[in-house]
Design an enzyme around this catalytic site. Structure first.
Site, PDB file in Angstrom:
ATOM      1  N   LYS A   1       5.697 -10.227   2.745  1.00 30.21           N
ATOM      2  CA  LYS A   1       4.955  -9.214   2.008  1.00 30.21           C
ATOM      3  C   LYS A   1       5.401  -9.199   0.540  1.00 30.21           C
ATOM      4  O   LYS A   1       6.592  -9.336   0.234  1.00 30.21           O
ATOM      5  CB  LYS A   1       5.181  -7.835   2.615  1.00 30.21           C
ATOM      6  CG  LYS A   1       4.665  -7.683   4.036  1.00 30.21           C
ATOM      7  CD  LYS A   1       3.154  -7.704   4.096  1.00 30.21           C
ATOM      8  CE  LYS A   1       2.660  -7.415   5.505  1.00 30.21           C
ATOM      9  NZ  LYS A   1       1.180  -7.338   5.568  1.00 30.21           N
TER      10      LYS A   1
ATOM     11  N   GLU B   1      -1.379 -15.220  14.171  1.00 32.31           N
ATOM     12  CA  GLU B   1      -0.300 -14.385  13.651  1.00 32.31           C
ATOM     13  C   GLU B   1       0.545 -13.821  14.799  1.00 32.31           C
ATOM     14  O   GLU B   1       0.017 -13.211  15.722  1.00 32.31           O
ATOM     15  CB  GLU B   1      -0.893 -13.237  12.828  1.00 32.31           C
ATOM     16  CG  GLU B   1       0.150 -12.431  12.075  1.00 32.31           C
ATOM     17  CD  GLU B   1      -0.468 -11.474  11.065  1.00 32.31           C
ATOM     18  OE1 GLU B   1       0.229 -11.082  10.126  1.00 32.31           O
ATOM     19  OE2 GLU B   1      -1.670 -11.131  11.217  1.00 32.31           O
TER      20      GLU B   1
ATOM     21  N   ASN C   1      -1.556  -7.344   0.281  1.00 33.02           N
ATOM     22  CA  ASN C   1      -2.229  -6.172   0.849  1.00 33.02           C
ATOM     23  C   ASN C   1      -3.145  -5.458  -0.139  1.00 33.02           C
ATOM     24  O   ASN C   1      -3.146  -4.233  -0.240  1.00 33.02           O
ATOM     25  CB  ASN C   1      -1.210  -5.201   1.429  1.00 33.02           C
ATOM     26  CG  ASN C   1      -0.578  -5.725   2.704  1.00 33.02           C
ATOM     27  OD1 ASN C   1       0.588  -6.110   2.702  1.00 33.02           O
ATOM     28  ND2 ASN C   1      -1.334  -5.772   3.791  1.00 33.02           N
TER      29      ASN C   1
ATOM     30  N   HIS D   1      -6.250 -12.024  11.818  1.00 31.78           N
ATOM     31  CA  HIS D   1      -5.238 -10.989  11.610  1.00 31.78           C
ATOM     32  C   HIS D   1      -4.809 -10.347  12.919  1.00 31.78           C
ATOM     33  O   HIS D   1      -5.636  -9.914  13.720  1.00 31.78           O
ATOM     34  CB  HIS D   1      -5.825  -9.907  10.682  1.00 31.78           C
ATOM     35  CG  HIS D   1      -4.983  -8.685  10.563  1.00 31.78           C
ATOM     36  ND1 HIS D   1      -5.326  -7.475  11.140  1.00 31.78           N
ATOM     37  CD2 HIS D   1      -3.800  -8.476   9.938  1.00 31.78           C
ATOM     38  CE1 HIS D   1      -4.408  -6.567  10.862  1.00 31.78           C
ATOM     39  NE2 HIS D   1      -3.460  -7.142  10.145  1.00 31.78           N
TER      40      HIS D   1
ATOM     41  N   LYS E   1       0.826  -1.213   0.000  1.00 31.93           N
ATOM     42  CA  LYS E   1       0.000   0.000   0.000  1.00 31.93           C
ATOM     43  C   LYS E   1       0.858   1.260   0.000  1.00 31.93           C
ATOM     44  O   LYS E   1       0.442   2.300  -0.508  1.00 31.93           O
ATOM     45  CB  LYS E   1      -0.946  -0.016   1.198  1.00 31.93           C
ATOM     46  CG  LYS E   1      -1.939  -1.171   1.221  1.00 31.93           C
ATOM     47  CD  LYS E   1      -2.946  -1.044   2.337  1.00 31.93           C
ATOM     48  CE  LYS E   1      -2.330  -1.138   3.717  1.00 31.93           C
ATOM     49  NZ  LYS E   1      -1.761  -2.476   4.014  1.00 31.93           N
TER      50      LYS E   1
END
Length: 395
Positions: free
Chosen positions: A195, A345, A225, A325, A46
């Site tokens: 990521k 997580e 994301n 999450h 992002k």
């Protein structure tokens, strides 16, 4: 003779008057807005697309509740980059609604709070503020029963598989990622999430390949994301199948139920999403569209444990896998109570906030033998507090 009709209000609309089953009442509520600073700014896809700035701190909204009989509970919600002061402001407006309520009436209190602020919506920031209260009430209930929350809910296991995310951000060069991955595995963490979402997908593929070679057969997931379009996600997903990924997370916009469903149907790699959704209804759409293999609700984002349990029931009915999450202090208990083997997580970011630590052994996070959620605010968290508000009178 004139006909008249007498309309009798439904007493359930506002809850029945307390009866002999009500033996305790909420006397005091304290809110705290706490900002957790990160050691270094971090970036995911992002940031690379220009939609957000690097993350430097996390805002936490804590709610502490005490009853006339001396029972207490603590819960929290949170926000990244923006929204924390807004959550605090909304929680401050409605905190007084809890005073005098039976702390056992958790579901009814949730409804009361959401309708108190319904003009700003029944999802999003308003319910994220309510989450702190709701989680505190569940913590209180389990503490009163002298049980870990997982046991109160009906645990399927005393430990949960865990994976680490905090070492796999795009702001880190690949050598740092590998170093952090090694540190996580040495701590006993059982899987890694990396990521992705670079402007050049080939850079992502090179990073995945490097980490896969570094960790061998250790489970590996990736997270875009929400920054791919459908074509990119499908092409990337097909190429990435060679890496035997545990899942591809948020390949598309969080509300693209149909797009996620198409990917789930086409790819061998499981699809995971749901963390950005803020209601039971939104998760129902994911489930109804067959959009996910791993559903990823976030208890503070959906409004607390009360709505989270509704999502778990829907997910279990559809035989979905579960990987919530963030918020390991809360989600450890909720995943331990899910019928199918889940993931939780792991982030070490929040450890300084609490006096107690969670332990990981052989790839699994251990449910602590402490009543309730099993955490209390540290002196450091108190020092990071920027605003407080109290309602009622402490007993």
């Amino acid at each position: 003779m004139q006909n008249t009709t007498r309309i009798i209000a439904n007493p359930l609309a506002a809850g029945l008057a307390p009866g002999e089953a009500t033996t305790d009442r909420i006397a005091w509520v304290k809110l705290s807005l706490v900002f957790l600073p990160l050691a270094a700014p971090i970036s995911d896809a992002k940031v690379l697309t220009g939609r957000q700035k690097p993350l430097t701190e996390i805002a936490f909204l804590f709610a502490e509740i005490e009853t006339e009989q001396g029972h207490s509970g603590i819960g929290y919600s949170y926000s990244k980059r923006a929204g924390g002061p807004g959550q605090f402001a909304h929680a401050k407006e409605i905190a007084g609604e809890l005073i005098g309520e039976d702390p056992n009436d958790i579901a009814r209190i949730w409804d009361k709070l959401v309708w108190a602020g319904a003009s700003v919506g029944r999802s999003g920031l308003s319910t994220q503020a309510i989450a702190a209260f709701d989680i505190a009430l569940w913590d209180l209930k389990a503490k009163r029963a002298k049980l870990p929350l997982a046991k109160l809910l009906g645990a399927h296991r005393d430990s949960v598989r865990c994976y680490n995310t905090s070492g796999g951000y795009l702001s880190m060069p690949i050598e740092e990622v590998k170093e952090r991955v090694s540190m996580a595995l040495e701590k006993g963490i059982g899987a890694i999430k990396l990521k992705v979402g670079q402007p050049d997908p080939m850079v992502d593929l090179a990073r995945i390949e490097a980490v896969r070679k570094h960790i061998g057969d250790v489970p590996l997931a990736i997270d875009a994301n929400q920054q791919w379009d459908r074509t990119t996600a499908l092409r990337f997903g097909r190429i990435a199948e060679q890496f035997s990924l545990t899942w591809i997370e948020e390949p598309l916009d969080a509300y693209d139920y149909e797009g996620h469903a198409a990917l789930a149907k086409e790819l061998a790699t499981p699809i995971a999403t749901g963390e950005m959704l803020t209601s039971v209804d939104e998760h129902y759409e994911l489930i109804r569209h067959n959009s996910v293999d791993f559903i990823q609700p976030d208890a503070p984002r959906v409004g607390g444990i009360t709505p989270f349990l509704k999502i778990l029931a829907l997910a279990d009915h559809k035989k979905l896998q579960l990987a919530p999450h963030y918020c390991m202090e809360i989600h450890l208990h909720l995943t331990a109570a899910y019928g199918r083997e889940p993931w939780v997580e792991h982030f070490e970011w929040s450890e300084a906030m609490f006096n107690e630590k969670l332990h990981v052994v052989n790839g699994r996070m251990i449910v602590p033998n402490r009543p309730g959620l099993g955490f209390s605010l540290s002196d450091q968290a108190r020092a990071w507090t920027r605003a407080t508000h109290e309602a009622g009178k402490r007993p």
